[in-house]
Design a protein around this motif. Structure first.
Motif, PDB file in Angstrom:
ATOM      1  N   PHE A   1     -85.684   1.054  32.336  1.00 55.93           N
ATOM      2  CA  PHE A   1     -86.982   0.480  32.685  1.00 55.93           C
ATOM      3  C   PHE A   1     -87.352   0.766  34.142  1.00 55.93           C
ATOM      4  CE2 PHE A   1     -85.051  -2.228  29.410  1.00 55.93           C
ATOM      5  CZ  PHE A   1     -85.974  -2.036  28.385  1.00 55.93           C
ATOM      6  N   ALA A   2     -86.464   1.428  34.867  1.00 56.56           N
ATOM      7  CA  ALA A   2     -86.672   1.681  36.291  1.00 56.56           C
ATOM      8  C   ALA A   2     -87.615   2.849  36.523  1.00 56.56           C
ATOM      9  CB  ALA A   2     -85.332   1.925  36.982  1.00 56.56           C
ATOM     10  N   THR A   3     -87.305   4.013  35.922  1.00 57.73           N
ATOM     11  CA  THR A   3     -88.116   5.191  36.213  1.00 57.73           C
ATOM     12  C   THR A   3     -89.509   5.083  35.597  1.00 57.73           C
ATOM     13  OG1 THR A   3     -87.191   6.418  34.326  1.00 57.73           O
ATOM     14  CG2 THR A   3     -86.107   6.670  36.461  1.00 57.73           C
ATOM     15  N   SER A   4     -89.607   4.490  34.411  1.00 59.08           N
ATOM     16  CA  SER A   4     -90.939   4.336  33.802  1.00 59.08           C
ATOM     17  C   SER A   4     -91.795   3.384  34.636  1.00 59.08           C
ATOM     18  CB  SER A   4     -90.823   3.837  32.362  1.00 59.08           C
ATOM     19  OG  SER A   4     -90.135   2.599  32.309  1.00 59.08           O
ATOM     20  N   TYR A   5     -91.179   2.333  35.166  1.00 60.88           N
ATOM     21  CA  TYR A   5     -91.912   1.394  36.015  1.00 60.88           C
ATOM     22  C   TYR A   5     -92.384   2.071  37.290  1.00 60.88           C
ATOM     23  CZ  TYR A   5     -93.013  -2.333  39.235  1.00 60.88           C
ATOM     24  OH  TYR A   5     -93.662  -3.117  40.155  1.00 60.88           O
ATOM     25  N   MET A   6     -91.495   2.825  37.944  1.00 62.36           N
ATOM     26  CA  MET A   6     -91.869   3.464  39.202  1.00 62.36           C
ATOM     27  C   MET A   6     -92.943   4.521  38.984  1.00 62.36           C
ATOM     28  SD  MET A   6     -90.459   1.976  41.728  1.00 62.36           S
ATOM     29  CE  MET A   6     -91.028   3.170  42.948  1.00 62.36           C
ATOM     30  N   ARG A   7     -92.857   5.269  37.897  1.00 64.79           N
ATOM     31  CA  ARG A   7     -93.915   6.239  37.589  1.00 64.79           C
ATOM     32  C   ARG A   7     -95.264   5.530  37.445  1.00 64.79           C
ATOM     33  NH1 ARG A   7     -92.826  11.472  36.188  1.00 64.79           N
ATOM     34  NH2 ARG A   7     -90.682  12.062  35.678  1.00 64.79           N
ATOM     35  N   GLN A   8     -95.263   4.417  36.705  1.00 65.86           N
ATOM     36  CA  GLN A   8     -96.512   3.688  36.493  1.00 65.86           C
ATOM     37  C   GLN A   8     -97.022   3.076  37.789  1.00 65.86           C
ATOM     38  OE1 GLN A   8     -98.777   3.419  34.295  1.00 65.86           O
ATOM     39  NE2 GLN A   8     -99.924   1.784  35.317  1.00 65.86           N
ATOM     40  N   ALA A   9     -96.130   2.501  38.593  1.00 64.22           N
ATOM     41  CA  ALA A   9     -96.547   1.891  39.862  1.00 64.22           C
ATOM     42  C   ALA A   9     -97.175   2.932  40.777  1.00 64.22           C
ATOM     43  CB  ALA A   9     -95.353   1.226  40.541  1.00 64.22           C
ATOM     44  N   LEU A  10     -96.579   4.124  40.837  1.00 67.06           N
ATOM     45  CA  LEU A  10     -97.127   5.184  41.671  1.00 67.06           C
ATOM     46  C   LEU A  10     -98.440   5.711  41.098  1.00 67.06           C
ATOM     47  CD1 LEU A  10     -93.803   7.068  42.494  1.00 67.06           C
ATOM     48  CD2 LEU A  10     -95.184   5.720  44.090  1.00 67.06           C
ATOM     49  N   ARG A  11     -98.478   5.864  39.781  1.00 65.66           N
ATOM     50  CA  ARG A  11     -99.719   6.321  39.137  1.00 65.66           C
ATOM     51  C   ARG A  11    -100.855   5.340  39.404  1.00 65.66           C
ATOM     52  NH1 ARG A  11     -98.132   5.956  34.167  1.00 65.66           N
ATOM     53  NH2 ARG A  11     -97.038   7.957  34.251  1.00 65.66           N
ATOM     54  N   PHE A  12    -100.537   4.073  39.424  1.00 65.36           N
ATOM     55  CA  PHE A  12    -101.539   3.030  39.627  1.00 65.36           C
ATOM     56  C   PHE A  12    -102.251   3.187  40.969  1.00 65.36           C
ATOM     57  CE2 PHE A  12    -102.584  -1.503  40.701  1.00 65.36           C
ATOM     58  CZ  PHE A  12    -103.524  -1.695  39.702  1.00 65.36           C
ATOM     59  N   VAL A  13    -101.526   3.677  41.986  1.00 64.51           N
ATOM     60  CA  VAL A  13    -102.145   3.866  43.304  1.00 64.51           C
ATOM     61  C   VAL A  13    -102.560   5.319  43.527  1.00 64.51           C
ATOM     62  CG1 VAL A  13    -100.981   1.882  44.328  1.00 64.51           C
ATOM     63  CG2 VAL A  13     -99.910   4.158  44.474  1.00 64.51           C
ATOM     64  N   GLY A  14    -102.481   6.143  42.482  1.00 69.04           N
ATOM     65  CA  GLY A  14    -103.021   7.495  42.553  1.00 69.04           C
ATOM     66  C   GLY A  14    -102.016   8.615  42.718  1.00 69.04           C
ATOM     67  N   ILE A  15    -100.721   8.306  42.700  1.00 68.90           N
ATOM     68  CA  ILE A  15     -99.688   9.326  42.896  1.00 68.90           C
ATOM     69  C   ILE A  15     -99.117   9.717  41.540  1.00 68.90           C
ATOM     70  CG2 ILE A  15     -97.512   9.896  44.037  1.00 68.90           C
ATOM     71  CD1 ILE A  15     -98.205   7.677  46.092  1.00 68.90           C
ATOM     72  N   THR A  16     -99.504  10.875  41.067  1.00 67.84           N
ATOM     73  CA  THR A  16     -99.118  11.312  39.722  1.00 67.84           C
ATOM     74  C   THR A  16     -98.103  12.451  39.725  1.00 67.84           C
ATOM     75  OG1 THR A  16    -101.019  12.821  39.646  1.00 67.84           O
ATOM     76  CG2 THR A  16    -101.332  10.604  38.749  1.00 67.84           C
ATOM     77  N   ASP A  17     -97.926  13.101  40.864  1.00 69.66           N
ATOM     78  CA  ASP A  17     -96.959  14.206  40.985  1.00 69.66           C
ATOM     79  C   ASP A  17     -95.606  13.608  41.356  1.00 69.66           C
ATOM     80  OD1 ASP A  17     -95.516  16.477  41.470  1.00 69.66           O
ATOM     81  OD2 ASP A  17     -96.981  17.407  42.796  1.00 69.66           O
ATOM     82  N   VAL A  18     -94.800  13.317  40.344  1.00 72.05           N
ATOM     83  CA  VAL A  18     -93.537  12.602  40.553  1.00 72.05           C
ATOM     84  C   VAL A  18     -92.384  13.416  39.961  1.00 72.05           C
ATOM     85  CG1 VAL A  18     -92.229  10.484  40.099  1.00 72.05           C
ATOM     86  CG2 VAL A  18     -94.709  10.376  40.448  1.00 72.05           C
ATOM     87  N   THR A  19     -91.364  13.666  40.774  1.00 69.82           N
ATOM     88  CA  THR A  19     -90.167  14.383  40.343  1.00 69.82           C
ATOM     89  C   THR A  19     -88.970  13.454  40.437  1.00 69.82           C
ATOM     90  OG1 THR A  19     -91.042  16.512  41.116  1.00 69.82           O
ATOM     91  CG2 THR A  19     -88.653  16.350  40.825  1.00 69.82           C
ATOM     92  N   ILE A  20     -88.142  13.463  39.410  1.00 69.87           N
ATOM     93  CA  ILE A  20     -86.944  12.620  39.403  1.00 69.87           C
ATOM     94  C   ILE A  20     -85.715  13.468  39.706  1.00 69.87           C
ATOM     95  CG2 ILE A  20     -85.405  11.241  37.948  1.00 69.87           C
ATOM     96  CD1 ILE A  20     -87.853  10.177  36.505  1.00 69.87           C
ATOM     97  N   ILE A  21     -84.925  13.011  40.656  1.00 67.31           N
ATOM     98  CA  ILE A  21     -83.612  13.582  40.938  1.00 67.31           C
ATOM     99  C   ILE A  21     -82.603  12.653  40.264  1.00 67.31           C
ATOM    100  CG2 ILE A  21     -81.976  14.288  42.708  1.00 67.31           C
ATOM    101  CD1 ILE A  21     -84.587  15.927  42.664  1.00 67.31           C
ATOM    102  N   ASP A  22     -81.921  13.157  39.253  1.00 68.86           N
ATOM    103  CA  ASP A  22     -81.165  12.323  38.316  1.00 68.86           C
ATOM    104  C   ASP A  22     -79.667  12.330  38.614  1.00 68.86           C
ATOM    105  OD1 ASP A  22     -79.960  11.097  36.162  1.00 68.86           O
ATOM    106  OD2 ASP A  22     -80.775  12.446  34.642  1.00 68.86           O
TER     107      ASP A  22
END
Length: 206
Positions: A155-176
């Motif tokens: 639930f961590a990465t999906s939440y952070m993607r959504q939180a960033l998308r909410f403020v306009g940041i859609t270019d997100v890369t995950i280092i796993d």
């Protein structure tokens, strides 16, 4: 590709000051970005010590028009204002995201609550919320003991993607670097390979 005065906001949230995978890998990633881009400026924001939680006074201050706020209300929002300003200045975000109990640390959630500000980082429109911080890039440096990135219990990465998308940041890369319980060396090597691939490809400016 180079960019003049490229600003990186580095948000650390691991409770561990030493031996932290997200802290070590974030540093390695920032070094890689710095080797590719000119005139790097790094803003360090370590939230591990804790941030204030949103409370009634904070909410009331936030929803009071700026020109009508009392001195006390302005002081209540001062830290949030600073966090928002850091975010606005950044071209690239590097966020350390250790997964604690399937989600993000409470301190990182507090940071999200402090930067999700109507009229500052997003706005409401007739078609729904619109993020205002477009044109930025984010890297999520993720580590976990047993939760696989992208799994049904992540639930961590999906939440952070959504939180960033909410403020306009859609270019997100995950280092796993997840599932260290199955092999810490293998998890670290996987993340390091992803960072090395960025270097080989040539890091693009946001």
């Amino acid at each position: 590709m180079t960019s003049k005065d490229h600003t990186i906001l580095h948000v650390s949230s691991s409770a561990r000051r030493t031996g932290s995978s997200t802290r070590a890998l974030s540093k390695r990633l920032i070094d890689t970005l710095g080797a590719q881009l000119n005139d790097i400026r790094i803003i360090e924001r370590d939230v591990a010590a804790g941030l204030p939680f949103v409370d009634e006074d904070w909410v009331n201050a936030n929803f009071t028009p700026e020109d009508d706020r009392t001195l006390q209300q302005k002081q209540k929002l001062a830290l949030s204002d600073s966090l928002v300003q850091e975010l606005k200045q950044a071209d690239t975000l590097v966020i350390g995201v250790p997964i604690y109990n399937f989600g993000i640390p409470a301190t990182l959630k507090a940071w999200v609550d402090m930067i999700a500000r109507a009229r500052l980082t997003f706005r409401y429109t007739e078609s729904g919320p619109e993020g205002l911080l477009t044109g930025k890039r984010a890297f999520l440096v993720v580590a976990s003991g047993g939760t696989a990135v992208g799994s049904e219990i992540d639930f961590a990465t999906s939440y952070m993607r959504q939180a960033l998308r909410f403020v306009g940041i859609t270019d997100v890369t995950i280092i796993d670097s997840s599932e260290t319980a199955k092999g810490a060396d293998a998890a670290t090597a996987r993340a390091e390979a992803q960072i090395a691939a960025l270097q080989q490809q040539g890091v693009r400016a946001a």
